[in-house]
Design an enzyme around this catalytic site. Structure first.
Site, PDB file in Angstrom:
ATOM      1  N   GLN A  63       2.775   1.810  -5.930  1.00 20.87           N
ATOM      2  CA  GLN A  63       1.340   1.699  -5.668  1.00 20.87           C
ATOM      3  C   GLN A  63       0.952   2.639  -4.542  1.00 20.87           C
ATOM      4  O   GLN A  63       0.673   3.803  -4.775  1.00 20.87           O
ATOM      5  CB  GLN A  63       0.962   0.250  -5.375  1.00 20.87           C
ATOM      6  CG  GLN A  63      -0.530  -0.006  -5.508  1.00 20.87           C
ATOM      7  CD  GLN A  63      -0.850  -1.482  -5.747  1.00 20.87           C
ATOM      8  OE1 GLN A  63       0.030  -2.311  -5.914  1.00 20.87           O
ATOM      9  NE2 GLN A  63      -2.118  -1.808  -5.770  1.00 20.87           N
ATOM     10  N   ASP A  64       0.956   2.175  -3.292  1.00 21.84           N
ATOM     11  CA  ASP A  64       0.713   3.142  -2.212  1.00 21.84           C
ATOM     12  C   ASP A  64       1.929   3.191  -1.293  1.00 21.84           C
ATOM     13  O   ASP A  64       2.811   2.352  -1.373  1.00 21.84           O
ATOM     14  CB  ASP A  64      -0.604   2.888  -1.464  1.00 21.84           C
ATOM     15  CG  ASP A  64      -0.657   1.586  -0.692  1.00 21.84           C
ATOM     16  OD1 ASP A  64       0.219   0.734  -0.902  1.00 21.84           O
ATOM     17  OD2 ASP A  64      -1.579   1.410   0.122  1.00 21.84           O
ATOM     18  N   PRO A  65       2.011   4.210  -0.428  1.00 25.04           N
ATOM     19  CA  PRO A  65       3.217   4.389   0.381  1.00 25.04           C
ATOM     20  C   PRO A  65       3.424   3.235   1.360  1.00 25.04           C
ATOM     21  O   PRO A  65       2.484   2.528   1.731  1.00 25.04           O
ATOM     22  CB  PRO A  65       2.943   5.695   1.138  1.00 25.04           C
ATOM     23  CG  PRO A  65       1.866   6.387   0.368  1.00 25.04           C
ATOM     24  CD  PRO A  65       1.035   5.293  -0.228  1.00 25.04           C
ATOM     25  N   HIS A 134      -3.190  -0.078   1.407  1.00 28.17           N
ATOM     26  CA  HIS A 134      -4.272   0.275   0.469  1.00 28.17           C
ATOM     27  C   HIS A 134      -5.474   0.939   1.143  1.00 28.17           C
ATOM     28  O   HIS A 134      -6.546   1.034   0.546  1.00 28.17           O
ATOM     29  CB  HIS A 134      -4.748  -0.953  -0.326  1.00 28.17           C
ATOM     30  CG  HIS A 134      -3.619  -1.760  -0.892  1.00 28.17           C
ATOM     31  ND1 HIS A 134      -2.667  -1.225  -1.722  1.00 28.17           N
ATOM     32  CD2 HIS A 134      -3.278  -3.064  -0.727  1.00 28.17           C
ATOM     33  CE1 HIS A 134      -1.792  -2.172  -2.049  1.00 28.17           C
ATOM     34  NE2 HIS A 134      -2.126  -3.282  -1.459  1.00 28.17           N
TER      35      HIS A 134
END
Length: 227
Positions: A63-65, A134
């Protein structure tokens, strides 16, 4: 046979579009204003650097880092050498230990050796502000990584996509299951791993699918890059 496109060729036009330029400019402004953004600028596109378009065998969508210090380095689920494996990666290792005969859980969380064998470790959002999960989700990265998946879908055949959790599975609706192999499971996060990620056997199944196509299986034991 036509020359296989590189990422540089396949994404050149996309990178000229206003939304992409605006995304890069926003991230650059945040860094210039003294905010900490992960991963470091040199690592943002590592998923593309380590796994060329014509070399992709498997895609693992994140998804995100990671948003903690020294973790993210541009490869989904992976952390830099010397950093403890985060909880989701601990569960990935647990599944590997039960799925792959002889797999020994490593004392690090760097998955670069997977990427160099053709496992594209792609986050759907490529940057994040430190400590704020996010925080860059609505910038334009999702549009860019949709394009990446469309390129993989159209330019290649027989890729094994591992889609863990609802976010990855929603993103995966772009993929044509007649051209590619799509394996789905809950996310390996501690919140959901016990709902079916543990026991999914995606790693042995991916290798079986690769071997059926006459390709080398992945060595799922992560090895540290040479210093």
């Amino acid at each position: 046979m036509t020359q296989m496109l590189t990422w540089r060729d396949a994404l050149a036009q996309e990178k000229t579009l206003p939304y992409f330029q605006e995304t890069l400019a926003f991230v650059a402004r945040e860094r210039a204003a003294g905010m900490t953004v992960y991963p470091p600028a040199k690592d943002v596109f590592n998923a593309f650097r380590f796994t060329e378009l014509n070399a992709v065998k498997v895609v693992i969508l994140g998804q995100d880092p990671y948003h903690g210090p020294n973790q993210a380095h541009g490869l989904s689920f992976s952390v830099k050498p010397g950093v403890p494996a985060p909880p989701s990666l601990v569960n990935i290792y647990k599944e590997l230990a039960s799925d792959i005969p002889g797999f020994v859980i490593p004392n690090h969380g760097c998955l670069q050796s997977w990427a160099q064998q053709g496992v594209m470790l792609l986050n759907t959002v490529l940057t994040v502000e430190a400590g704020k999960a996010h925080s860059h989700a609505s910038l334009g990265w999702e549009t860019f990584t949709d394009k990446v998946i469309k390129v993989l879908n159209a330019q290649r055949e027989g890729i094994v996509f591992l889609l863990w959790g609802s976010h990855a599975q929603k993103k995966g609706t772009i993929i044509d299951p007649k051209r590619h192999h799509v394996l789905k499971a809950p996310h390996p996060s501690p919140l959901s791993a016990h709902r079916g990620f543990l026991g999914c056997r995606h790693f042995s199944r991916a290798n079986a699918l690769l071997e059926q196509q006459g390709q080398q299986p992945i060595d799922w034991t992560p090895t540290l890059p040479a210093a």
